[in-house]
Write an enzyme that holds these catalytic residues in place. Sequence first.
Site, PDB file in Angstrom:
ATOM      1  CG  ASP A 125      -1.694   1.114   1.474  1.00  0.00           C
ATOM      2  OD1 ASP A 125      -1.815   2.184   0.625  1.00  0.00           O
ATOM      3  OD2 ASP A 125      -2.237   1.409   2.520  1.00  0.00           O
ATOM      4  N   GLY A 126       0.621   2.015  -0.844  1.00  0.00           N
ATOM      5  CA  GLY A 126       1.436   3.229  -1.309  1.00  0.00           C
ATOM      6  C   GLY A 126       1.271   4.319   0.059  1.00  0.00           C
TER       7      GLY A 126
ATOM      8  CG  ASP B 199       2.138   5.219 -13.598  1.00  0.00           C
ATOM      9  OD1 ASP B 199       1.130   5.979 -14.073  1.00  0.00           O
ATOM     10  OD2 ASP B 199       2.641   4.257 -14.043  1.00  0.00           O
TER      11      ASP B 199
ATOM     12  CB  THR C 110      -5.942   3.512 -11.140  1.00  0.00           C
ATOM     13  OG1 THR C 110      -6.190   3.616  -9.586  1.00  0.00           O
ATOM     14  CG2 THR C 110      -5.177   2.194 -11.648  1.00  0.00           C
ATOM     15  CG  ASP C 111      -8.608   7.829 -13.587  1.00  0.00           C
ATOM     16  OD1 ASP C 111      -7.904   7.200 -14.467  1.00  0.00           O
ATOM     17  OD2 ASP C 111      -8.743   9.032 -14.177  1.00  0.00           O
TER      18      ASP C 111
HETATM   19  N1  AG3 Z   1      -2.034   5.479 -15.226  1.00  0.00           N
HETATM   20  C1  AG3 Z   1      -2.862   6.384 -15.290  1.00  0.00           C
HETATM   21  C2  AG3 Z   1      -4.140   6.255 -16.026  1.00  0.00           C
HETATM   22  C3  AG3 Z   1      -5.004   7.220 -16.217  1.00  0.00           C
HETATM   23  C4  AG3 Z   1      -6.076   7.338 -17.097  1.00  0.00           C
HETATM   24  N2  AG3 Z   1      -7.044   8.246 -16.614  1.00  0.00           N
HETATM   25  C5  AG3 Z   1      -7.739   8.884 -17.435  1.00  0.00           C
HETATM   26  N3  AG3 Z   1      -7.938   8.618 -18.674  1.00  0.00           N
HETATM   27  N4  AG3 Z   1      -8.453   9.827 -16.984  1.00  0.00           N
HETATM   28  C6  AG3 Z   1      -1.761   4.409 -16.005  1.00  0.00           C
HETATM   29  C7  AG3 Z   1      -0.717   3.531 -15.643  1.00  0.00           C
HETATM   30  C8  AG3 Z   1       0.198   3.864 -16.795  1.00  0.00           C
HETATM   31  N5  AG3 Z   1       1.585   3.348 -16.224  1.00  0.00           N
END
Ligand code: AG3
Length: 284
Positions: free
Chosen positions: A141-142, A159, A161-162
């Site tokens: 867990d970050g 990096d 997710t949303d």
């Molecule tokens: N990390 C961010 C993805 C974000 C997509 N969000 C959006 N389209 N609003 C993805 C992992 C890449 N290493």
Amino acid sequence: MTQAKPRYLETLHQAWGQSFVMDEVLFEAKTEHQHLVIFQNAQWGRVMALDGMIQTTERDEFIYHEMLTHVPMFTHPEPKSVLIIGGGDGGILREVLKHSSVTSVTQVEIDAQVVEMCKTYFPKHSDGAFDDARLNLVIGDGVAFVNDTDLSFDVIISDSTDPVGPGEVLFTSRFYTGIKRCLNSGGVFVAQNGVSFLQTDEVLTSEQRLSPLFEKVGFYSAAVPTYVGGIMTFAWASQDLKPNGLDLNSLQARYQQAGFKTRYYNPGLHQACFALPQYLLDAL
Ligand code: AG3
């Protein structure tokens, strides 16, 4: 008659979304943390989605990974220790390790299966980086990590997710408080912040939560085709370093000296990416 191939529909935004023809589903599973799908698409190559949201594609990943990595890495005069939160596909790690000043990278990713499947299906994302002796990969867990660790870092890259599902905690004050405690003086933090036209609130919330903790807070942007809806926004925060307004000549000198090639990032773009559209400035 040949049957129409199935399509993957992204469900990130409420009443609109992009869809992809799935030539082949390479992997699909409910991991311990999220729903993971990897498929082949004629336009984008391999595509990974988590919980209905496109995370990365083989064709356009370099834009996001280069901008989230090289902007802070070329801002810091000599980044040695780097922390990556999330980033299970290894794209950020690959770019970080291109900087020869780096002596140690800690990466904290919550989902071991994302790392494993990306090693298998997206080998070019990490390009061997997971085997680099400078890496310490932590599955965990970050938020807990940044609040507990005794280590400190010159550059920290989120990096994530949303801010829905496992990524939500990576946009909280508790996370940012942890970042502050393990960021070295003269260090800089950056984080992905969604597509600002559709996710303006995300940018505003980040600004509200980062500003009380850091002397300097700002945003920069890049257009990533498969993060649809306009420009992707990145947040940055620091006590004493400003990624914007750096002198072009010194950026160019450092870029040339670094001696590796990029496909999106360059010193001119480093300077330009901090100019934000008026709708965003007005909202902020
Ligand atoms: N990390 C961010 C993805 C974000 C997509 N969000 C959006 N389209 N609003 C993805 C992992 C890449 N290493």
